[in-house]
Design a protein around this motif. Sequence first.
Motif, PDB file in Angstrom:
ATOM      1  N   GLY A  64       0.789  -1.229   0.000  1.00 19.98           N
ATOM      2  CA  GLY A  64       0.000   0.000   0.000  1.00 19.98           C
ATOM      3  C   GLY A  64       0.819   1.276   0.000  1.00 19.98           C
ATOM      4  N   HIS A  65       2.134   1.173   0.074  1.00 15.48           N
ATOM      5  CA  HIS A  65       3.000   2.348   0.071  1.00 15.48           C
ATOM      6  C   HIS A  65       3.096   2.963  -1.316  1.00 15.48           C
ATOM      7  N   PHE A  66       3.424   4.246  -1.323  1.00 14.44           N
ATOM      8  CA  PHE A  66       3.742   4.947  -2.564  1.00 14.44           C
ATOM      9  C   PHE A  66       5.265   5.011  -2.659  1.00 14.44           C
ATOM     10  N   LEU A  67       5.793   4.646  -3.834  1.00 15.29           N
ATOM     11  CA  LEU A  67       7.237   4.584  -4.046  1.00 15.29           C
ATOM     12  C   LEU A  67       7.643   5.503  -5.181  1.00 15.29           C
ATOM     13  N   LEU A  68       8.720   6.266  -4.952  1.00 18.01           N
ATOM     14  CA  LEU A  68       9.334   7.090  -5.992  1.00 18.01           C
ATOM     15  C   LEU A  68      10.653   6.443  -6.379  1.00 18.01           C
ATOM     16  N   ASP A  69      10.793   6.110  -7.654  1.00 16.36           N
ATOM     17  CA  ASP A  69      12.007   5.503  -8.200  1.00 16.36           C
ATOM     18  C   ASP A  69      12.687   6.540  -9.084  1.00 16.36           C
ATOM     19  N   VAL A  70      13.722   7.177  -8.527  1.00 17.33           N
ATOM     20  CA  VAL A  70      14.454   8.230  -9.230  1.00 17.33           C
ATOM     21  C   VAL A  70      15.485   7.570 -10.140  1.00 17.33           C
ATOM     22  N   GLY A  71      15.412   7.870 -11.424  1.00 22.29           N
ATOM     23  CA  GLY A  71      16.296   7.231 -12.384  1.00 22.29           C
ATOM     24  C   GLY A  71      15.844   5.818 -12.692  1.00 22.29           C
ATOM     25  N   CYS A  72      14.539   5.648 -12.847  1.00 22.78           N
ATOM     26  CA  CYS A  72      13.952   4.311 -13.029  1.00 22.78           C
ATOM     27  C   CYS A  72      14.368   3.651 -14.335  1.00 22.78           C
ATOM     28  N   GLY A  73      14.764   4.437 -15.325  1.00 24.97           N
ATOM     29  CA  GLY A  73      15.233   3.893 -16.590  1.00 24.97           C
ATOM     30  C   GLY A  73      14.238   2.961 -17.236  1.00 24.97           C
ATOM     31  N   SER A  74      14.707   1.773 -17.587  1.00 27.77           N
ATOM     32  CA  SER A  74      13.874   0.778 -18.274  1.00 27.77           C
ATOM     33  C   SER A  74      13.147  -0.143 -17.298  1.00 27.77           C
ATOM     34  N   LEU A  75      13.044   0.279 -16.056  1.00 30.10           N
ATOM     35  CA  LEU A  75      12.296  -0.424 -15.005  1.00 30.10           C
ATOM     36  C   LEU A  75      12.961  -1.726 -14.558  1.00 30.10           C
ATOM     37  N   ARG A  76      14.276  -1.701 -14.468  1.00 29.05           N
ATOM     38  CA  ARG A  76      15.017  -2.873 -13.976  1.00 29.05           C
ATOM     39  C   ARG A  76      14.504  -3.279 -12.600  1.00 29.05           C
ATOM     40  N   GLY A  77      14.402  -2.344 -11.696  1.00 32.35           N
ATOM     41  CA  GLY A  77      13.801  -2.617 -10.392  1.00 32.35           C
ATOM     42  C   GLY A  77      12.302  -2.377 -10.420  1.00 32.35           C
ATOM     43  N   GLY A  78      11.891  -1.458 -11.264  1.00 30.19           N
ATOM     44  CA  GLY A  78      10.497  -1.069 -11.331  1.00 30.19           C
ATOM     45  C   GLY A  78       9.537  -2.213 -11.597  1.00 30.19           C
ATOM     46  N   ILE A  79       9.928  -3.145 -12.434  1.00 25.61           N
ATOM     47  CA  ILE A  79       9.063  -4.288 -12.741  1.00 25.61           C
ATOM     48  C   ILE A  79       8.691  -5.027 -11.456  1.00 25.61           C
ATOM     49  N   HIS A  80       9.663  -5.230 -10.592  1.00 23.35           N
ATOM     50  CA  HIS A  80       9.417  -5.948  -9.333  1.00 23.35           C
ATOM     51  C   HIS A  80       8.554  -5.120  -8.387  1.00 23.35           C
ATOM     52  N   PHE A  81       8.838  -3.815  -8.309  1.00 23.94           N
ATOM     53  CA  PHE A  81       8.045  -2.940  -7.448  1.00 23.94           C
ATOM     54  C   PHE A  81       6.599  -2.843  -7.935  1.00 23.94           C
ATOM     55  N   ILE A  82       6.430  -2.683  -9.232  1.00 16.07           N
ATOM     56  CA  ILE A  82       5.088  -2.535  -9.807  1.00 16.07           C
ATOM     57  C   ILE A  82       4.265  -3.786  -9.555  1.00 16.07           C
ATOM     58  N   ARG A  83       4.876  -4.938  -9.721  1.00 19.02           N
ATOM     59  CA  ARG A  83       4.170  -6.207  -9.480  1.00 19.02           C
ATOM     60  C   ARG A  83       3.700  -6.288  -8.026  1.00 19.02           C
ATOM     61  N   TYR A  84       4.500  -5.782  -7.088  1.00 17.88           N
ATOM     62  CA  TYR A  84       4.254  -5.894  -5.648  1.00 17.88           C
ATOM     63  C   TYR A  84       3.283  -4.824  -5.136  1.00 17.88           C
ATOM     64  N   LEU A  85       3.419  -3.617  -5.637  1.00 20.12           N
ATOM     65  CA  LEU A  85       2.635  -2.492  -5.123  1.00 20.12           C
ATOM     66  C   LEU A  85       1.216  -2.490  -5.687  1.00 20.12           C
ATOM     67  N   GLU A  86       0.337  -1.805  -4.970  1.00 18.96           N
ATOM     68  CA  GLU A  86      -1.020  -1.600  -5.460  1.00 18.96           C
ATOM     69  C   GLU A  86      -0.973  -0.738  -6.717  1.00 18.96           C
ATOM     70  N   PRO A  87      -2.002  -0.841  -7.563  1.00 15.62           N
ATOM     71  CA  PRO A  87      -2.031  -0.021  -8.785  1.00 15.62           C
ATOM     72  C   PRO A  87      -1.851   1.466  -8.473  1.00 15.62           C
ATOM     73  N   LYS A  97      13.789   9.698 -22.286  1.00  7.32           N
ATOM     74  CA  LYS A  97      12.528   9.252 -22.886  1.00  7.32           C
ATOM     75  C   LYS A  97      12.694   7.870 -23.507  1.00  7.32           C
ATOM     76  N   VAL A  98      13.865   7.600 -24.040  1.00 10.09           N
ATOM     77  CA  VAL A  98      14.123   6.319 -24.704  1.00 10.09           C
ATOM     78  C   VAL A  98      14.089   5.178 -23.686  1.00 10.09           C
ATOM     79  N   LEU A  99      14.715   5.371 -22.527  1.00 12.92           N
ATOM     80  CA  LEU A  99      14.684   4.320 -21.505  1.00 12.92           C
ATOM     81  C   LEU A  99      13.286   4.161 -20.916  1.00 12.92           C
ATOM     82  N   LEU A 100      12.559   5.239 -20.770  1.00 12.19           N
ATOM     83  CA  LEU A 100      11.175   5.124 -20.292  1.00 12.19           C
ATOM     84  C   LEU A 100      10.322   4.342 -21.296  1.00 12.19           C
ATOM     85  N   ALA A 101      10.554   4.560 -22.577  1.00 11.50           N
ATOM     86  CA  ALA A 101       9.834   3.786 -23.598  1.00 11.50           C
ATOM     87  C   ALA A 101      10.198   2.308 -23.492  1.00 11.50           C
TER      88      ALA A 101
END
Length: 146
Positions: A64-87, A97-101
Amino acid sequence: MKGVRESMRSMVPPSAERLIKRIVSTRYYRIFNPNWHRRAVGGMWEEIGKLQFNFLVEQGLKPGHFLLDVGCGSLRGGIHFIRYLEPEHYFGIDISKVLLAAGRFELRRYNLTHKNPILVQMDDFNFRSIHQEFHLAIAHSVFTHL
């Protein structure tokens, strides 16, 4: 066009990949290697992503926490956080922009688009412009790039 790309990719031997990368512009190189972004951030994409995730869970990250990922890039860690966190509880910012894409590509690959992560291109660290308070933030490998 997608079928053509797939068949072309299978024709390129790994030994020729470096030569192609030097000769062909980055835009077209991505056609030959859809995982280019995983190497662009230093490799070990899966392993480092899992380490980031495990570290924040050990520090108290809850779904249920809100997380800020500074320098998230291509979501190397983000994929795991997104799967775990609430929508809509994951906020990733990056200058590229290229890494965000590439991160959006990973969201589709992992079937996580329904989690509606907020991905923002930002180059000034103006976190207040996001209009969200966060329980935790992570900035993995950001300061080495400044």
